[in-house]
Design an enzyme around this catalytic site. Structure first.
Site, PDB file in Angstrom:
ATOM      1  N   ASN A  25     139.870  50.255  60.862  1.00 33.60           N
ATOM      2  CA  ASN A  25     140.482  52.080  60.469  1.00 33.60           C
ATOM      3  C   ASN A  25     140.502  52.347  59.389  1.00 33.60           C
ATOM      4  OD1 ASN A  25     141.975  49.472  59.667  1.00 33.60           O
ATOM      5  ND2 ASN A  25     144.062  50.133  59.946  1.00 33.60           N
TER       6      ASN A  25
ATOM      7  N   LYS B 228     131.103  41.386  55.906  1.00 30.13           N
ATOM      8  CA  LYS B 228     130.463  42.490  57.044  1.00 30.13           C
ATOM      9  C   LYS B 228     131.872  42.820  57.220  1.00 30.13           C
ATOM     10  CE  LYS B 228     131.699  40.836  60.935  1.00 30.13           C
ATOM     11  NZ  LYS B 228     131.539  41.605  62.298  1.00 30.13           N
TER      12      LYS B 228
ATOM     13  N   GLY C 109     142.234  42.067  59.778  1.00 30.95           N
ATOM     14  CA  GLY C 109     141.940  42.251  61.356  1.00 30.95           C
ATOM     15  C   GLY C 109     143.459  42.131  62.423  1.00 30.95           C
ATOM     16  N   SER C 110     142.661  41.125  63.965  1.00 31.25           N
ATOM     17  CA  SER C 110     144.334  41.492  64.393  1.00 31.25           C
ATOM     18  C   SER C 110     144.603  39.897  64.681  1.00 31.25           C
ATOM     19  CB  SER C 110     142.932  41.270  65.830  1.00 31.25           C
ATOM     20  OG  SER C 110     142.026  40.693  66.077  1.00 31.25           O
TER      21      SER C 110
ATOM     22  N   GLU D  44     145.086  37.631  66.926  1.00 28.84           N
ATOM     23  CA  GLU D  44     144.148  36.821  67.822  1.00 28.84           C
ATOM     24  C   GLU D  44     142.929  36.231  67.081  1.00 28.84           C
ATOM     25  OE1 GLU D  44     142.177  39.099  71.000  1.00 28.84           O
ATOM     26  OE2 GLU D  44     142.001  37.433  72.083  1.00 28.84           O
TER      27      GLU D  44
ATOM     28  N   GLY E 285     142.839  36.303  63.467  1.00 24.71           N
ATOM     29  CA  GLY E 285     143.096  36.274  62.758  1.00 24.71           C
ATOM     30  C   GLY E 285     143.652  34.440  62.977  1.00 24.71           C
TER      31      GLY E 285
ATOM     32  N   GLU F 271     145.482  38.850  56.823  1.00 29.30           N
ATOM     33  CA  GLU F 271     146.450  40.796  56.713  1.00 29.30           C
ATOM     34  C   GLU F 271     145.681  41.117  58.366  1.00 29.30           C
ATOM     35  OE1 GLU F 271     148.047  41.704  54.554  1.00 29.30           O
ATOM     36  OE2 GLU F 271     147.280  41.300  53.034  1.00 29.30           O
TER      37      GLU F 271
ATOM     38  N   CYS G  95     147.379  48.892  60.088  1.00 29.24           N
ATOM     39  CA  CYS G  95     148.439  48.245  60.737  1.00 29.24           C
ATOM     40  C   CYS G  95     149.371  48.452  60.481  1.00 29.24           C
ATOM     41  CB  CYS G  95     147.338  46.701  60.004  1.00 29.24           C
ATOM     42  SG  CYS G  95     148.201  47.473  58.440  1.00 29.24           S
TER      43      CYS G  95
ATOM     44  N   GLN H  21     139.734  50.559  72.260  1.00 29.72           N
ATOM     45  CA  GLN H  21     141.586  50.895  71.872  1.00 29.72           C
ATOM     46  C   GLN H  21     141.580  51.803  72.412  1.00 29.72           C
ATOM     47  OE1 GLN H  21     142.254  48.641  70.267  1.00 29.72           O
ATOM     48  NE2 GLN H  21     144.358  50.006  69.784  1.00 29.72           N
TER      49      GLN H  21
ATOM     50  N   GLU I 215     151.562  45.503  69.630  1.00 28.34           N
ATOM     51  CA  GLU I 215     150.866  46.627  68.588  1.00 28.34           C
ATOM     52  C   GLU I 215     149.865  47.368  69.692  1.00 28.34           C
ATOM     53  OE1 GLU I 215     148.117  45.322  66.344  1.00 28.34           O
ATOM     54  OE2 GLU I 215     148.923  46.620  64.530  1.00 28.34           O
TER      55      GLU I 215
ATOM     56  N   GLU J  35     147.757  40.272  50.368  1.00 33.47           N
ATOM     57  CA  GLU J  35     146.367  41.082  48.954  1.00 33.47           C
ATOM     58  C   GLU J  35     147.026  41.928  48.084  1.00 33.47           C
ATOM     59  OE1 GLU J  35     143.948  43.420  51.825  1.00 33.47           O
ATOM     60  OE2 GLU J  35     142.133  41.690  51.087  1.00 33.47           O
TER      61      GLU J  35
HETATM   62  P1  NAD Z   1     139.199  42.352  65.577  1.00 32.04           P
HETATM   63  O1  NAD Z   1     140.147  40.896  64.844  1.00 32.04           O
HETATM   64  O2  NAD Z   1     139.363  42.808  66.373  1.00 32.04           O
HETATM   65  O3  NAD Z   1     138.092  42.840  64.788  1.00 32.04           O
HETATM   66  C1  NAD Z   1     137.931  42.158  62.898  1.00 32.04           C
HETATM   67  C2  NAD Z   1     137.347  41.987  61.988  1.00 32.04           C
HETATM   68  O4  NAD Z   1     137.100  40.171  62.413  1.00 32.04           O
HETATM   69  C3  NAD Z   1     135.415  42.530  62.360  1.00 32.04           C
HETATM   70  O5  NAD Z   1     134.522  42.699  62.050  1.00 32.04           O
HETATM   71  C4  NAD Z   1     135.021  42.332  63.694  1.00 32.04           C
HETATM   72  O6  NAD Z   1     133.879  41.666  63.328  1.00 32.04           O
HETATM   73  C5  NAD Z   1     135.696  40.448  63.192  1.00 32.04           C
HETATM   74  N1  NAD Z   1     135.499  39.337  64.091  1.00 32.04           N
HETATM   75  C6  NAD Z   1     135.424  39.613  65.270  1.00 32.04           C
HETATM   76  N2  NAD Z   1     136.265  38.108  65.952  1.00 32.04           N
HETATM   77  C7  NAD Z   1     135.962  36.936  64.965  1.00 32.04           C
HETATM   78  C8  NAD Z   1     135.932  36.250  64.736  1.00 32.04           C
HETATM   79  N3  NAD Z   1     135.928  35.388  65.833  1.00 32.04           N
HETATM   80  N4  NAD Z   1     135.221  34.983  63.218  1.00 32.04           N
HETATM   81  C9  NAD Z   1     135.606  36.012  62.770  1.00 32.04           C
HETATM   82  N5  NAD Z   1     135.449  37.369  62.660  1.00 32.04           N
HETATM   83  C10 NAD Z   1     135.477  38.128  63.665  1.00 32.04           C
HETATM   84  O7  NAD Z   1     140.347  43.486  64.553  1.00 32.04           O
HETATM   85  P2  NAD Z   1     139.917  45.264  64.454  1.00 32.04           P
HETATM   86  O8  NAD Z   1     140.574  45.492  66.158  1.00 32.04           O
HETATM   87  O9  NAD Z   1     138.636  45.592  63.868  1.00 32.04           O
HETATM   88  O10 NAD Z   1     141.298  45.244  63.462  1.00 32.04           O
HETATM   89  C11 NAD Z   1     142.402  45.881  64.102  1.00 32.04           C
HETATM   90  C12 NAD Z   1     143.376  45.292  64.195  1.00 32.04           C
HETATM   91  O11 NAD Z   1     143.724  45.191  62.174  1.00 32.04           O
HETATM   92  C13 NAD Z   1     145.132  45.911  64.404  1.00 32.04           C
HETATM   93  O12 NAD Z   1     146.029  44.761  64.886  1.00 32.04           O
HETATM   94  C14 NAD Z   1     145.281  46.060  63.011  1.00 32.04           C
HETATM   95  O13 NAD Z   1     146.916  45.454  63.288  1.00 32.04           O
HETATM   96  C15 NAD Z   1     145.110  44.745  62.297  1.00 32.04           C
HETATM   97  N6  NAD Z   1     145.221  45.065  60.938  1.00 32.04           N
HETATM   98  C16 NAD Z   1     145.403  44.671  59.482  1.00 32.04           C
HETATM   99  C17 NAD Z   1     145.815  45.042  58.250  1.00 32.04           C
HETATM  100  C18 NAD Z   1     146.506  44.396  57.456  1.00 32.04           C
HETATM  101  O14 NAD Z   1     146.458  44.577  55.923  1.00 32.04           O
HETATM  102  N7  NAD Z   1     147.357  43.720  57.656  1.00 32.04           N
HETATM  103  C19 NAD Z   1     145.007  46.497  58.231  1.00 32.04           C
HETATM  104  C20 NAD Z   1     143.551  46.612  58.811  1.00 32.04           C
HETATM  105  C21 NAD Z   1     144.491  46.219  59.919  1.00 32.04           C
END
Ligand code: NAD
Length: 481
Positions: free
Chosen positions: A144, A167, A218-219, A221, A223, A240, A274, A321, A371, A448
Site C-alpha cells: 500500500n 524485501k 503486512g496482514s 495472517e 504476521g 505492524e 492499515c 484485493q 478488514e 515504529e
Molecule cells: P501480506 O501479509 O500479504 O504481505 C506483506 C509482505 O509479507 C509481502 O512482502 C509478502 O510477500 C510477505 N509475505 C507473504 N507471506 C510471507 C511469509 N510466509 N513469510 C514472510 N513474508 C511473507 O500483506 P499485504 O496484502 O501486502 O498488505 C496488506 C496488509 O498489510 C493489510 O492487512 C494492512 O492492514 C497491513 N498493513 C499494516 C500496516 C501497519 O503499519 N500496521 C501498514 C500497512 C499495511
C-alpha cells in the site's frame, strides 16, 4: 530480462528468474522484476553481516549517509513517482508525497539523539545504560505504501547501527528496487540490500539464521506466520499488522464537518491504509445526515488512472484485493445493507471500484467485522454511547480509532477508552515520524517511529565501570558489583 535489478553488497544483481508486475489501472503486466534465488539471499545476508562490523562503530557516518539518502530521495521524486503510480495505482501527486515523506523519515532519524543514560556515578562505579544494534535486520513490506513503509524500517534500523536486507511486496517491488539502485553509492556496500521475489522469499528471510530481527508490515495472517518462524531462533520481531479502525461520532458533532473529515480518513489511498477508518458509528439522530454527507463526497470524487492529473483515487492495487472488496460489498448488500453510493466494480479495465458508502447494516456483517482494505465504508447507527464503545472494542483488531465531537474533552475521554495504539480526536491518520505507531491485540507487536521505534532496533547494554581499586564493590543491596 528484468527491467529492474536487486542491490546486494553494493552491486547491481540481475537474476535468472523474473516475475511480472501489473499496472492496476490496466490489469496488464508492464514490467518484469527480479526473482531472488536462495543463493542470492544468502549473499545478501552475508554482505549485511560483514558490513555490520564497521557500520555499528561509526555513528557520524550513519547520520551523514541518512541525510544524503534524504537528499537523493528529494531529488528523485520525478523519477520515482511514476514508477510508484505504475505499480501501486495511486495518483502521481500522492506518489510524490510518499517519496517526499520517505525523505522526511530519513532526516528525522538522521537527527534523532540517542543518549546513553547514566544511572549511577559515584565513588563506587559509573553505570551507563546504552543501546546496541541487533546486527542484521530482515525487513518485509506490503503494497500500500511500498516506499514510505520501507523507510519506516530503513531509517531507524540504520541509525541504530544495524544493516539490513529488505524485501518489498511482489505486487509493488519496483520503486523499492529503484531506490536501492539510487542509494547504492550512498551507503557502504552491504549496509542496505534490496531483494525481490514472491511470498516464499519472505519465508526464507524469516527462517534464515543470519538476521537477528524481523521488522514486518503486512496482514495479520502473515504476521502470525512470521512470529512462528522467528520463535525457534528467538529473533526479535516488530509486527505492524492490519486494522479495522472505528470512528465514533458523538451526538454534539456537526454532520457535514465530520462527513468531510471521515471521508478523507477512510478513502485515503483508496482505503488501502492499515489505519484508515474502516467502520463508522453514528448516533441515530445524526445517522441520515452523516450517511448522505459521506455519500455526496463518494459520488463527487474523481476516480481514475493515477497518471491522469485530475484523479483523486486510483484503482485497488491488485486482483485478489479487488475480488475481496467486491465480495465483502456484495455480502453486505445481500444481507440488507443499502449502498448510499457506489456498490460495485467500475465498468472499465483494471481494478477500479466505485467509492462505496454502506448504510443500514451492523456488527455481525463481514465488512464491519473484517478488514476490507479498500474503497467501501460501512456506517452503523447507535443509540447508547457505551454500547458503541463496546462494539468498537469487540474485535481482535486494535490499530487505531477516532472520536468526533464538539466537546473535545468529552471526545478525548471516549478516545481513551478505545483499545488501540493511536486514538485520534477530531482527526484521523495524523501520523508523524515522532509518534510511536503500533497496534494492540492482533494489530501488532511493538511500534515504529520516534525514539520508541528506534529502541526496537536495539538491545540494552549496561556498561558498568568499577571505580574500586581492587575492582570489587559492594553496593547497597549487598551484591558484588
Ligand atoms: P501480506 O501479509 O500479504 O504481505 C506483506 C509482505 O509479507 C509481502 O512482502 C509478502 O510477500 C510477505 N509475505 C507473504 N507471506 C510471507 C511469509 N510466509 N513469510 C514472510 N513474508 C511473507 O500483506 P499485504 O496484502 O501486502 O498488505 C496488506 C496488509 O498489510 C493489510 O492487512 C494492512 O492492514 C497491513 N498493513 C499494516 C500496516 C501497519 O503499519 N500496521 C501498514 C500497512 C499495511
Amino acid at each position: 530480462m528484468s527491467d529492474f535489478v536487486m542491490s546486494i553488497a553494493g552491486e547491481a544483481v540481475p537474476t535468472e528468474g523474473t516475475f511480472g508486475v501489473r499496472n492496476p489501472a490496466t490489469g496488464e503486466v508492464f514490467a518484469q522484476a527480479p526473482e531472488c534465488s536462495r543463493e542470492q539471499l544468502n549473499a545478501a545476508f552475508d554482505a549485511a553481516a560483514k558490513a555490520a562490523r564497521d557500520w555499528k562503530l561509526d555513528e557520524a557516518l550513519r547520520r551523514a549517509t541518512l541525510l544524503k539518502a534524504a537528499g537523493v530521495l528529494l531529488a528523485s521524486g520525478g523519477e520515482l513517482a511514476p514508477i510508484l503510480t505504475g505499480e501501486q495505482g495511486k495518483p502521481l501527486g500522492d506518489a510524490g508525497i510518499e517519496v517526499f515523506a520517505s525523505a522526511i523519515w530519513c532526516q528525522y532519524f538522521a537527527n534523532l539523539e540517542t543518549p546513553t543514560q547514566i544511572i549511577q556515578d559515584n565513588d563506587e562505579a559509573l553505570v551507563e545504560v546504552a543501546r546496541r544494534p541487533l546486527g542484521v535486520v530482515a525487513a518485509i513490506t506490503p503494497w500500500n505504501f511500498p516506499l514510505l513503509l520501507s523507510f519506516w524500517k530503513i531509517a531507524p534500523a540504520l541509525l541504530a547501527g544495524n544493516t539490513l536486507v529488505l524485501k518489498p511486496s511482489p505486487f509493488t517491488p519496483l520503486t523499492t528496487l529503484k531506490v536501492g539502485e539510487l542509494l547504492r553509492d550512498v551507503f557502504p556496500p552491504g549496509v542496505v540490500n534490496i531483494v525481490s521475489g514472491g511470498d516464499e522469499l519472505g519465508a526464507w528471510m524469516t527462517t534464515h539464521p543470519v538476521p537477528r530481527k524481523i521488522s514486518f508490515t503486512g496482514s495479520i495472517e502473515t504476521g502470525k506466520k512470521v512470529a512462528m518462524s522467528a520463535a525457534p531462533d528467538l529473533k526479535r520481531v516488530t509486527l505492524e499488522l492490519g486494522g479495522n479502525d472505528p470512528a465514533i461520532v458523538l451526538d454534539d458533532a456537526d454532520p457535514a464537518i465530520v462527513a468531510t473529515a471521515i471521508f478523507a480518513g477512510a478513502f485515503n489511498n483508496n482505503g488501502q491504509v492499515c489505519s484508515a477508518i474502516k467502520r463508522v458509528y453514528v448516533p441515530e439522530a445524526l445517522y441520515d445526515d452523516v450517511v448522505e454527507g459521506l455519500a455526496a463526497h463518494a459520488k463527487a470524487i474523481k476516480v481514475g488512472d493515477g497518471t491522469e492529473p485530475d484523479s483523486k483515487l486510483g484503482p485497488i492495487n491488485n486482483e485478489p484485493q479487488f475480488e475481496r472488496v467486491k465480495e465483502l460489498v456484495a455480502d453486505a448488500l445481500s444481507h440488507g445493507a443499502r449502498a448510499a453510493s457506489g456498490g460495485q466494480a467500475m465498468d472499465r479495465p483494471g481494478y477500479f471500484f466505485e467509492p462505496t458508502i454502506l448504510a443500514g447494516l451492523s456488527d455481525g456483517t463481514r465488512i464491519v467485522d473484517e478488514e476490507q482494505f479498500g474503497p467501501a465504508l460501512p456506517v452503523i447507527s447507535y443509540r447508547d454511547l457505551g454500547d458503541a464503545i463496546d462494539r468498537a472494542n469487540a474485535t481482535h483488531f486494535g490499530l487505531s480509532g477516532s472520536v468526533w465531537g464538539a466537546d473535545t474533552e468529552r471526545a478525548a475521554a471516549v478516545a481513551a477508552q478505545l483499545e488501540c495504539g493511536t486514538a485520534w480526536v477530531n482527526t484521523h491518520l495524523a501520523l508523524s515520524p515522532e509518534q510511536p505507531f503500533g497496534g494492540f491485540k492482533w494489530s501488532g507487536i511493538g511500534v515504529e517511529n520516534g525514539p520508541w521505534g528506534l529502541a526496537e532496533f536495539t538491545e540494552f547494554q549496561v556498561v558498568h565501570r568499577s571505580k574500586a581499586a581492587n575492582g570489587l564493590n559492594m553496593n547497597t543491596a549487598g551484591l558484588v558489583s
